[in-house]
Design a protein around this motif. Structure first.
Motif, PDB file in Angstrom:
ATOM      1  N   ILE A  96       0.838  -1.197   0.000  1.00 59.25           N
ATOM      2  CA  ILE A  96       0.000   0.000   0.000  1.00 59.25           C
ATOM      3  C   ILE A  96       0.878   1.254   0.000  1.00 59.25           C
ATOM      4  O   ILE A  96       0.579   2.238  -0.701  1.00 59.25           O
ATOM      5  CB  ILE A  96      -0.952  -0.013   1.206  1.00 59.25           C
ATOM      6  N   VAL A 265      -3.643   2.503  -9.879  1.00 59.43           N
ATOM      7  CA  VAL A 265      -3.784   1.760  -8.623  1.00 59.43           C
ATOM      8  C   VAL A 265      -3.982   0.276  -8.896  1.00 59.43           C
ATOM      9  O   VAL A 265      -3.338  -0.582  -8.278  1.00 59.43           O
ATOM     10  CB  VAL A 265      -4.951   2.325  -7.790  1.00 59.43           C
ATOM     11  N   PHE A 269      -1.367  -2.642  -8.020  1.00 61.94           N
ATOM     12  CA  PHE A 269      -1.828  -3.698  -7.128  1.00 61.94           C
ATOM     13  C   PHE A 269      -1.619  -5.076  -7.757  1.00 61.94           C
ATOM     14  O   PHE A 269      -1.262  -6.041  -7.071  1.00 61.94           O
ATOM     15  CB  PHE A 269      -3.304  -3.474  -6.808  1.00 61.94           C
ATOM     16  N   ILE A 303      -7.667  -2.159  -1.434  1.00 58.93           N
ATOM     17  CA  ILE A 303      -7.456  -1.365  -2.639  1.00 58.93           C
ATOM     18  C   ILE A 303      -8.756  -0.710  -3.094  1.00 58.93           C
ATOM     19  O   ILE A 303      -8.773   0.462  -3.498  1.00 58.93           O
ATOM     20  CB  ILE A 303      -6.870  -2.256  -3.754  1.00 58.93           C
TER      21      ILE A 303
END
Length: 322
Positions: A96, A265, A269, A303
């Motif tokens: 993260i 993102v 991820f 997420i």
């Protein structure tokens, strides 16, 4: 029928047949555009999510010809992941943190390069292709071929390279003292958190450039869709280039900033350490499919929560040009 009714409802022609309004036509076009993805989501992804939830709440063991067997254990896998697993919590927090570092830098770098590449100059197409090249090279099959070729070079021709040259090259590349430059930033009075962020960004500059290919293309498309009349008006009003950027360019690309944030993102991820940990837990060592599923669901939930918060905050400042 007034103008507002023409925009929202079907319009009847002289022969009595109904025709779709412009808004309805746009809605149908948008629906047809997302229809293939929606069908794939229903046919493939929903079933995978259901099985992942089932595995995360069970102890999964591989059977014979029947496939797999599940024994209900409740939240045992989740509790083990957070309280007993030595790597999961630390890896999740680290992943993260990397995403929070990468996303602002990727967005800023992509927008900056898109503005430069949107200008007219010789060789613009070649330069655009160079920035998009890492996206192609990072594809699974291409990356595997590159790794195989590199391993062959290291085991073959590199074995003949003299130790003195390798040592000299290593010394030259390691001669930069990053702590020295960080100390300069601290002496300038910059906050410690900002200095730490700069250090993390500097150490990941190669990854940031590699991750920015698709975002640059999206921003270029956004810049090319801005009406030229808006820049002409700004020029007539005497706006500087700085004012034009913040009053015209930036507001017009804000909807695509949300798109790029979501893409960045999710892309970060998908290649993060926590996903690799879930994969190794399932397919290597003890092959604990239940624990791996629990790790995957927890990281996916985190997420999604980050995306909801970030997109919700940016949505308030987003300008939509109609």
């Amino acid at each position: 029928m007034d103008n507002s009714s023409n925009n929202t409802a079907a319009v009847k022609s002289a022969n009595g047949k109904k025709h779709l309004s412009l808004i309805q036509k746009r809605a149908v076009t948008g629906f047809l555009f997302v229809l293939p993805w929606f069908l794939g989501f229903l046919l493939f992804y929903i079933r995978s999510i259901f099985m992942t939830v089932q595995f995360s709440l069970s102890n999964v063991s591989l059977g014979d010809s029947k496939g797999y067997k599940t024994d209900w254990v409740g939240l045992k896998n989740y509790i083990y992941a957070f309280t007993e697993d030595p790597k999961f919590t630390q890896t999740l927090v680290s992943s993260i943190g990397d995403i929070l570092i990468d996303v602002p830098l990727v967005i800023f770098f992509s927008l900056f390069m898109a503005i430069l590449l949107n200008k007219k100059f010789k060789g613009r197409t070649v330069v655009r292709a160079i920035f998009f090249l890492p996206v192609i090279l990072n594809a699974g099959a291409v990356l595997q071929c590159i790794e195989t070729a590199r391993a062959a070079v290291v085991s073959g021709s590199m074995s003949n390279v003299s130790t003195e040259i390798v040592t000299a090259t290593t010394s030259a590349t390691s001669g930069i003292n990053l702590d020295y430059f960080l100390a300069i930033f601290e002496d300038l009075g910059l906050p410690a958190k900002l200095v730490t962020y700069i250090a993390g960004a500097a150490s990941r500059i190669q990854d940031i450039i590699t991750m920015s290919g698709v975002q640059i293309v999206i921003f270029i498309a956004a810049l090319q869709s801005i009406p030229g009349s808006m820049y002409e008006v700004a020029q007539i009003e005497g706006a500087t280039a700085y004012e034009t950027f913040w009053k015209v360019t930036f507001p017009m690309v804000t909807p695509l900033i949300i798109t790029n944030i979501v893409y960045t993102v999710v892309d970060s991820f998908a290649t993060s350490e926590v996903i690799e940990l879930a994969r190794t837990t399932a397919f290597e060592g003890a092959k604990d499919y239940g624990l791996s599923s629990a790790m995957s669901l927890v990281s996916t939930f985190v997420i999604c929560l980050i995306l909801i918060v970030v997109c919700g905050l940016i949505q308030r400042k987003t300008f939509y040009y109609n």
